[in-house]
Enzyme design. Structure first.
Site, PDB file in Angstrom:
ATOM      1  N   CYS A 115      64.427   8.282 -26.799  1.00 28.02           N
ATOM      2  CA  CYS A 115      64.497   7.654 -28.007  1.00 28.02           C
ATOM      3  C   CYS A 115      66.553   8.215 -28.075  1.00 28.02           C
ATOM      4  O   CYS A 115      67.113   7.209 -28.830  1.00 28.02           O
ATOM      5  CB  CYS A 115      64.208   7.233 -29.494  1.00 28.02           C
ATOM      6  N   HIS A 248      67.738   6.932 -35.786  1.00 24.78           N
ATOM      7  CA  HIS A 248      66.967   6.474 -35.384  1.00 24.78           C
ATOM      8  C   HIS A 248      65.506   5.512 -36.493  1.00 24.78           C
ATOM      9  O   HIS A 248      65.022   6.231 -37.484  1.00 24.78           O
ATOM     10  CB  HIS A 248      66.392   7.509 -34.569  1.00 24.78           C
ATOM     11  N   ASN A 278      60.497   0.534 -33.473  1.00 24.51           N
ATOM     12  CA  ASN A 278      60.861   1.897 -33.149  1.00 24.51           C
ATOM     13  C   ASN A 278      61.438   1.301 -31.536  1.00 24.51           C
ATOM     14  O   ASN A 278      60.764   0.729 -31.021  1.00 24.51           O
ATOM     15  CB  ASN A 278      59.724   2.602 -33.189  1.00 24.51           C
TER      16      ASN A 278
HETATM   17  O1  UT7 Z   1      61.035   8.099 -31.727  1.00 23.92           O
HETATM   18  C1  UT7 Z   1      59.885   9.101 -31.459  1.00 23.92           C
HETATM   19  C2  UT7 Z   1      58.596   7.916 -32.086  1.00 23.92           C
HETATM   20  N1  UT7 Z   1      57.536   8.274 -33.251  1.00 23.92           N
HETATM   21  C3  UT7 Z   1      57.757   8.777 -33.768  1.00 23.92           C
HETATM   22  O2  UT7 Z   1      58.573   9.276 -34.649  1.00 23.92           O
HETATM   23  C4  UT7 Z   1      55.890   8.969 -34.122  1.00 23.92           C
HETATM   24  C5  UT7 Z   1      56.547   9.993 -34.932  1.00 23.92           C
HETATM   25  N2  UT7 Z   1      55.127  10.082 -36.509  1.00 23.92           N
HETATM   26  C6  UT7 Z   1      54.585   8.867 -37.176  1.00 23.92           C
HETATM   27  O3  UT7 Z   1      55.193   7.772 -37.390  1.00 23.92           O
HETATM   28  C7  UT7 Z   1      53.303   8.488 -38.010  1.00 23.92           C
HETATM   29  O4  UT7 Z   1      52.174  10.473 -37.645  1.00 23.92           O
HETATM   30  C8  UT7 Z   1      51.971   7.884 -37.420  1.00 23.92           C
HETATM   31  C9  UT7 Z   1      52.854   6.615 -38.375  1.00 23.92           C
HETATM   32  C10 UT7 Z   1      52.148   7.417 -36.109  1.00 23.92           C
HETATM   33  C11 UT7 Z   1      51.434   7.965 -38.207  1.00 23.92           C
HETATM   34  O5  UT7 Z   1      51.198   8.221 -39.498  1.00 23.92           O
HETATM   35  P1  UT7 Z   1      50.368  10.007 -40.377  1.00 23.92           P
HETATM   36  O6  UT7 Z   1      50.454   9.165 -41.892  1.00 23.92           O
HETATM   37  O7  UT7 Z   1      50.714  10.512 -39.980  1.00 23.92           O
HETATM   38  O8  UT7 Z   1      48.821   9.046 -40.119  1.00 23.92           O
HETATM   39  P2  UT7 Z   1      47.893  10.055 -38.787  1.00 23.92           P
HETATM   40  O9  UT7 Z   1      48.161  10.603 -37.394  1.00 23.92           O
HETATM   41  O10 UT7 Z   1      47.839  11.806 -40.222  1.00 23.92           O
HETATM   42  O11 UT7 Z   1      46.298   9.606 -39.527  1.00 23.92           O
HETATM   43  C12 UT7 Z   1      45.913   9.154 -40.834  1.00 23.92           C
HETATM   44  C13 UT7 Z   1      44.679   8.668 -41.084  1.00 23.92           C
HETATM   45  C14 UT7 Z   1      43.666   8.673 -39.448  1.00 23.92           C
HETATM   46  O12 UT7 Z   1      41.857   8.740 -40.466  1.00 23.92           O
HETATM   47  P3  UT7 Z   1      41.922   9.933 -40.900  1.00 23.92           P
HETATM   48  O13 UT7 Z   1      41.007  11.203 -39.649  1.00 23.92           O
HETATM   49  O14 UT7 Z   1      42.501  10.656 -41.793  1.00 23.92           O
HETATM   50  O15 UT7 Z   1      40.798   9.925 -41.319  1.00 23.92           O
HETATM   51  C15 UT7 Z   1      43.567   8.425 -38.515  1.00 23.92           C
HETATM   52  O16 UT7 Z   1      43.047   8.022 -37.666  1.00 23.92           O
HETATM   53  O17 UT7 Z   1      44.698   7.104 -40.328  1.00 23.92           O
HETATM   54  C16 UT7 Z   1      44.161   6.731 -39.082  1.00 23.92           C
HETATM   55  N3  UT7 Z   1      44.781   6.352 -38.249  1.00 23.92           N
HETATM   56  C17 UT7 Z   1      44.827   4.735 -38.501  1.00 23.92           C
HETATM   57  N4  UT7 Z   1      44.425   4.044 -39.192  1.00 23.92           N
HETATM   58  C18 UT7 Z   1      44.900   2.585 -39.441  1.00 23.92           C
HETATM   59  C19 UT7 Z   1      45.948   6.454 -37.280  1.00 23.92           C
HETATM   60  N5  UT7 Z   1      46.180   5.030 -36.980  1.00 23.92           N
HETATM   61  C20 UT7 Z   1      46.311   3.855 -37.478  1.00 23.92           C
HETATM   62  C21 UT7 Z   1      46.000   3.126 -37.599  1.00 23.92           C
HETATM   63  N6  UT7 Z   1      45.932   2.056 -38.912  1.00 23.92           N
HETATM   64  N7  UT7 Z   1      47.495   2.414 -36.823  1.00 23.92           N
END
Ligand code: UT7
Length: 321
Positions: A115, A248, A278
């Site tokens: 990226c 970004h 993204n």
């Molecule tokens: O160019 C670089 C590319 N990458 C990035 O920029 C990624 C940076 N990270 C992020 O944008 C975020 O970490 C994500 C959007 C990927 C995830 O968001 P988050 O707020 O960090 O969620 P999390 O991983 O802490 O998950 C929270 C909850 C979990 O459930 P429990 O364990 O609390 O029950 C996940 O299993 O949300 C759940 N979860 C989802 N639920 C519905 C994770 N992905 C999803 C989903 N839909 N797509």
């Protein structure tokens, strides 16, 4: 002393739109969750059968950047394509773009800094132009990440989109100014965002993007403000001197956190991720082109370009528009 200036921008997006509703049908997620956690509503997805590829999108974006700058392809000295999703390992995408647009005299090659690729490309071009080796360059970010995404992994498939953006830069004697450029890499943390190359010796290769989202999130919200602060310090400027921060486009919460840390209003941080997702190396040049064509950039403005990505890599550049 001569410097470089962006004289034209262009972008190209696939036709097909994939909404959060479409993704609800593929994995256990919801439009509400995706919008709340990322700010993304839909993204463009390339259709290979319709000829949409990293190379074809890159060539379209490049042609539009040249048109915007009022330049002819045969004038181009250097073509750099930043991509991590090329169709071919050989020939490089930049050579395909060269052939497609008819930039016969250009030197063309790719670089991969995920990226951060567009920013790294801009800095590479800057070095070539500053040293006098070349007088102008096309820098392109182009990605079709949809083919590297595991559409059964809700942690990643909600995030990415396809597209290409390009800028034409030229050596100028006055008006333009590059205030500072900062780059960094942290290979030790590389595996928190990875995608393996095809390996025919592995019986069941995992060829998809794998990511520890929370770690990438922490890296981005810490590293991007630090890197922008370093660039400001090098330029002897403060955030008040900056007209626009073109960052970004990964997650709206990351943008808000950066704004908070830098004490900058979100009004100075344009975004397009709601409808683009993204697009990795294409994110910043597409945003630049959209801002340029919408009249949000004015000659003389001081702008920050900054991003982060796999590698891990990060960078910031302050320049006069
Ligand atoms: O160019 C670089 C590319 N990458 C990035 O920029 C990624 C940076 N990270 C992020 O944008 C975020 O970490 C994500 C959007 C990927 C995830 O968001 P988050 O707020 O960090 O969620 P999390 O991983 O802490 O998950 C929270 C909850 C979990 O459930 P429990 O364990 O609390 O029950 C996940 O299993 O949300 C759940 N979860 C989802 N639920 C519905 C994770 N992905 C999803 C989903 N839909 N797509």
């Amino acid at each position: 002393m001569s410097t470089i200036q962006i004289l034209g921008t262009g972008s190209a997006l696939p036709e097909q739109i994939r909404t959060n509703g479409d993704i609800e049908k593929l994995v256990d997620t919801s439009d509400a969750w995706i919008q709340e956690r990322t700010g993304i509503k839909d993204r463009r997805i390339a259709d290979g059968a319709a000829g949409e590829s990293v190379a074809s999108l890159a060539a379209k974006a490049a042609a539009r950047a040249l048109e915007n700058a009022g330049k002819h392809p045969e004038e181009v000295d250097l073509i750099l394509v930043a991509t991590c999703s090329p169709e071919y390992l050989l020939p490089c995408c930049a050579c395909q773009v060269q052939a497609e647009i008819g930039a016969k005299k250009a030197v063309a090659f790719d670089l991969n800094a995920a990226c951060s690729g567009f920013l790294f490309g801009l800095q590479t071009a800057y070095c070539y132009l500053q040293s006098g080796i070349y007088k102008n360059a096309l820098i392109i970010g182009s990605e079709v990440l949809s083919k590297l995404v595991d559409w059964e992994d809700r942690g990643t498939c909600i995030l990415f989109g396809d597209g290409a953006g390009a800028v034409y830069v030229e050596t100028v004697e006055e008006n333009g100014r590059v205030w500072s450029m900062v780059q960094g890499s942290n290979g030790a943390k590389g595996m928190i965002l990875s995608c393996k190359e095809r390996d025919l010796t592995t019986p069941t290769p995992d060829l998809f993007i794998r990511m520890n989202g929370q770690e990438v999130y922490k890296f981005a919200t810490r590293q991007v403000p630090l890197c922008i602060e370093e660039a400001l310090q090098q330029a002897n400027l403060t955030v008040e001197n900056i007209d626009l921060f073109l960052l970004h486009q990964a997650n709206v919460r990351i943008l808000e956190s950066i704004a908070h840390r830098l004490k900058v209003s979100m009004e100075k941080i344009p975004k397009n991720l709601e409808t683009r997702g993204n697009m990795s190396s294409a994110a910043i040049p597409v945003l630049l082109d959209e801002c340029n064509r919408a009249g949000k950039l004015h000659r003389g403005d001081t702008i920050v370009l900054s991003g982060f990505g796999a590698g891990l890599t990060y960078g910031a550049c302050i320049m006069t528009w």
